[in-house]
Design a protein around this motif. Sequence first.
Motif, short mmCIF file in Angstrom:
data_model
loop_
_atom_site.label_atom_id
_atom_site.label_comp_id
_atom_site.label_asym_id
_atom_site.label_seq_id
_atom_site.Cartn_x
_atom_site.Cartn_y
_atom_site.Cartn_z
N PRO A 36 8.34 6.64 5.76
CA PRO A 36 6.67 4.95 5.87
C PRO A 36 6.49 3.93 5.64
O PRO A 36 6.83 3.79 6.20
CB PRO A 36 5.51 5.88 4.81
CG PRO A 36 5.97 8.11 5.22
CD PRO A 36 7.60 7.51 5.03
N LEU A 37 7.99 3.97 4.28
CA LEU A 37 8.12 2.83 4.27
C LEU A 37 9.04 2.24 5.56
O LEU A 37 8.58 1.14 5.13
CB LEU A 37 8.89 3.09 2.71
CG LEU A 37 9.48 1.83 1.43
CD1 LEU A 37 7.68 0.75 1.35
CD2 LEU A 37 9.49 1.78 1.34
N LYS A 75 6.34 1.17 8.40
CA LYS A 75 6.19 -0.54 7.98
C LYS A 75 6.72 -0.95 7.68
O LYS A 75 6.48 -3.00 7.48
CB LYS A 75 5.70 -0.10 6.67
CG LYS A 75 4.55 -1.02 6.16
CD LYS A 75 3.37 -1.38 6.94
CE LYS A 75 2.53 -0.04 7.85
NZ LYS A 75 1.45 -0.61 8.47
N THR A 124 1.04 -1.33 -0.26
CA THR A 124 0.41 -0.10 -0.29
C THR A 124 0.70 1.13 -0.15
O THR A 124 0.46 2.16 -0.79
CB THR A 124 -0.14 -0.13 1.58
OG1 THR A 124 -1.72 -1.01 1.32
CG2 THR A 124 -1.74 0.91 1.34
N ASP A 125 1.98 1.06 0.94
CA ASP A 125 2.73 2.71 0.42
C ASP A 125 4.08 2.88 -0.80
O ASP A 125 3.71 3.68 -0.79
CB ASP A 125 3.54 2.05 2.17
CG ASP A 125 3.02 2.85 3.65
OD1 ASP A 125 1.89 3.17 3.49
OD2 ASP A 125 4.08 2.48 3.84
#
Length: 436
Positions: free
Chosen positions: A421-422, A425, A204-205
Motif C-alpha cells: 500500500p505504501l 500510494k 496516512t499509510d
Amino acid sequence: MDAVKEALREGRPVALFPDGEGVVLVTEVGRDVRVFRFGEGRRFPSLAAEFPSMDWWERALWERGYTPEGHPDPKPLRRHDLPYAFREFKELHEVPVGPVHAGIIEPGHFRFSVLGERIVNLEIRLGYQHRGLLALLPGKGPEAALLLVERAGSEPLAHALAFAQAWEEALGRKAPPRAQALRRAALELERAFGHLGHLAGLFTDIGYAYGATQVGRIRALLQGELDRLTGHRYGRNFLRVGGVWREGRPDLSALALYREELARLLPRLLKHPQVLDRMRYVGVVRRVEAEALGFVGPTARASGVARDLRQDDPAYSSFQPVVRQGGDVLARAQVYAEETLQALDYALHFLTHLPEGPLAQDLPPGDGEAMARVEAGRGEVFWFVRVAGGEVALAEGVDPSFKNWRALELAVRGEGLPDFPLCNKSFDLSYAGNDL
C-alpha cells in the motif's frame, strides 16, 4: 523500422495509436518529438520483445483489432470480455488483491507471487474503469468533446489544456496571452493540490496522523482557491478551445501564506524519524528501469530522470525540474513536496503578471490535425486531435498513469507484502486514466 528502433533506443514512446489501417508512433528523443507511421491491413511489426516500454501500447492496440506481429505475449489490457491468463509461478504462493478494495479507491486487480511475505512478482490487471471514452469523441464539437476529455483521468485541467492546445494548433490559432497565463496558473494550482493529496495519503499509510492532517488542511484551502479561480473545485468547465470561460479572483495573499507555511512544514515532516524509517530505501525504481520503460513525471524524476515538459515552455522562465536520485518512496515524496512549492511560485507569478486582453477568441470551423503535450501533476498528458468541419474526426489521448503503472510492479519486487500500500500510494496513479 531502423529509424523507429533508433528513436526508441535513444528516447521513449509518447503515444501509439491507430490511424486507418496503420499505426502512428510518437517518440521523444532528448527533447525532440519524432513521429512514425507504419503497418498496413491492421497489422504491424511488434517492438515489445526488444523494447519492453512498447508492451502495454501494443496490447492496447491488439484488443482494438490490430495485430502486433511477433508480440511475445498478446493479451488484453483493458477489456474483460477477452480471455486473460496471469503468469504462474508453481513454487510460489499467489495472493490476489482486488479489484474491489477497502475505502473508496478505484478498482484494480493485483496478483502477487510471494515467498513467505516477500514479493517476487506483481502482475497488475486493470481495465475495470474502461469507458470507451476515445470512441465517444468523434462527431463532437469542441465544447462537448472537452466535457469528456476533462473526465479522462484525475487531472481535468491538464487533459483539457492538452486537448484545447491540440485543437488550436490544428486550426493554426492560439489562445490570447491573458488566457494562456490563467490556464497555466490553474494548472499549477491543480499540480499543488494533487501533490499535497499524494503526501497526505503517504502520511496516512504510515500512521503519521499529524503530517496527514496538516497537509490535508492546506490542501483543502488550496482547493478553495482553485474554485475561486475556475468556478469549480476540480477546475472543470474552465478551459475552452480558444481560451478560458471566466476569470475568477483567488486570494493571492492567502496563496502566498499557504506557500510560506508549506515551506516551513514540509521539510520538517519529511525528516521525521517515522517518515525516514518507513519511506527510505522502500519501493526503489532505478534510473535504468525508468528510462527503459519510459516513465514520466515525478515517478521518473525521483529516479534521476531530469525531464519536465515545462522546460520547453518559454512562459516558465529559468525552469529547473525537481530531481532526486534515490528512486524510493522517500524520493518521490521529496519531489512532490518541492514541486508543490515550485507550483505555487509559478501560480502566483502568472496571476500577478496577467497580460491585458480578452479571455478567449472564437475559432471558426475548419480542418486540420495536431498533437499537444502538457506536464500534469503525474507527468505527461498527450492528446492528438484531427478536426474536420469543426468536429472531432479522430482523437487519441494518453494519461501519464498509463506510462507509470509498471513502475509499481518494479517497486514492490523484493519488498514485504505489507509495504505494497505504501509503494502504491507513492505513485498514486489513476485507474480511470489508464482505462480510457
